[in-house]
Enzyme design. Structure first.
Site, mmCIF file in Angstrom:
data_model
loop_
_atom_site.group_PDB
_atom_site.id
_atom_site.type_symbol
_atom_site.label_atom_id
_atom_site.label_comp_id
_atom_site.label_asym_id
_atom_site.label_seq_id
_atom_site.Cartn_x
_atom_site.Cartn_y
_atom_site.Cartn_z
ATOM 1 C CB THR A 13 -0.897 -0.003 1.257
ATOM 2 O OG1 THR A 13 -1.653 -1.213 1.269
ATOM 3 C CG2 THR A 13 -1.825 1.189 1.283
ATOM 4 C CB SER A 18 -0.364 3.294 -9.121
ATOM 5 O OG SER A 18 -1.155 2.215 -8.679
ATOM 6 C CB THR A 36 -9.845 -3.742 -11.616
ATOM 7 O OG1 THR A 36 -8.854 -3.420 -10.641
ATOM 8 C CG2 THR A 36 -9.187 -4.276 -12.876
ATOM 9 C CB ALA A 37 -10.955 0.791 -8.328
ATOM 10 C CG HIS A 51 -5.303 5.892 -9.252
ATOM 11 N ND1 HIS A 51 -4.338 5.036 -9.712
ATOM 12 C CD2 HIS A 51 -5.297 5.771 -7.901
ATOM 13 C CE1 HIS A 51 -3.767 4.422 -8.689
ATOM 14 N NE2 HIS A 51 -4.339 4.853 -7.569
ATOM 15 C CD GLN A 53 -7.818 15.170 -9.226
ATOM 16 O OE1 GLN A 53 -6.836 15.331 -8.520
ATOM 17 N NE2 GLN A 53 -9.042 15.505 -8.831
ATOM 18 N NE ARG A 54 -0.855 8.676 -10.108
ATOM 19 C CZ ARG A 54 -1.084 7.819 -9.118
ATOM 20 N NH1 ARG A 54 -1.078 8.228 -7.867
ATOM 21 N NH2 ARG A 54 -1.319 6.559 -9.366
ATOM 22 N NE ARG A 55 -6.604 7.055 -15.995
ATOM 23 C CZ ARG A 55 -7.302 6.667 -14.942
ATOM 24 N NH1 ARG A 55 -6.714 6.050 -13.946
ATOM 25 N NH2 ARG A 55 -8.591 6.884 -14.880
#
Length: 189
Positions: A13, A18, A36-37, A51, A53-55
């Site tokens: 964790t 990622s 998959t979340a 996640h 926002q980071r992409r």
């Protein structure tokens, strides 16, 4: 048919797994992100949003909680790199919401069903031409859980990581944001 490269990125964790996988994927031209979340509660919704926002906007995102092998085969048509995040959440989804067989009724059948799904997914990965980066959690380095469901989850996660590592061309373990390559070629034992 020549298959693409399969890369497995494992970590605990908040290990940075990622982010590392995203950096690897960004080397591609047409990048797909397979999420998959399940947004089951407020905290998980926030994690998913971070996640997103980071992409980069140019990345093609597909959300699939159960049929990830099929999703990868569909995405192959328009991607040269697919980043799947996260294998461990997929196992959790299969364990808690898969349709066959009922979790409560038959633990042994559930375990066999999930292992079969993992093998089918591994086969799907070997049949596509694009590169696949798979993110998963390493959950077996802690204490033995106190209930059967948690132990089954931990065991299935470990089995899944081993199955995917067998077919992977590269495997990384990320700790404290530092990626450590643990497999770069087939090891003969």
């Amino acid at each position: 048919m020549e298959r693409g490269k399969i890369i497995l990125v494992l970590g605990g964790t908040r290990s940075g797994k990622s982010s590392f996988a995203e950096r690897l994927a960004s080397k591609g031209q047409r990048i797909g992100y397979l999420a998959t979340a399940l947004p089951g509660d407020g905290e998980m919704i926030k994690r998913i949003e971070l996640h997103r926002q980071r992409r980069p906007i140019a990345w093609i995102t597909k959300e699939e909680t159960l049929e990830i092998g099929k999703a990868i085969q569909e995405m192959e048509q328009y991607c040269d790199v697919i980043l799947l995040d996260c294998l461990t959440l997929w196992i959790s989804n299969l364990l808690t919401m898969g349709s066959e067989p009922d979790v409560e009724a038959n633990w042994v059948a559930r375990e066999k069903y999930i292992i079969e799904q993992v093998k089918q997914f591994a086969q799907s990965c070997q049949e596509v031409k694009c590169n696949i980066i798979i993110v998963g959690s390493e959950v077996g380095m802690s204490i033995v859980p106190g209930n059967r469901l948690a132990r089954l989850f931990r065991d299935l996660n470990g089995i899944t990581n081993q199955e995917i590592a067998k077919i992977a061309d590269e495997v990384y373990l990320v700790t404290a944001g530092i990626p450590i390559e643990i497999k770069s070629q087939e090891v003969k034992i």
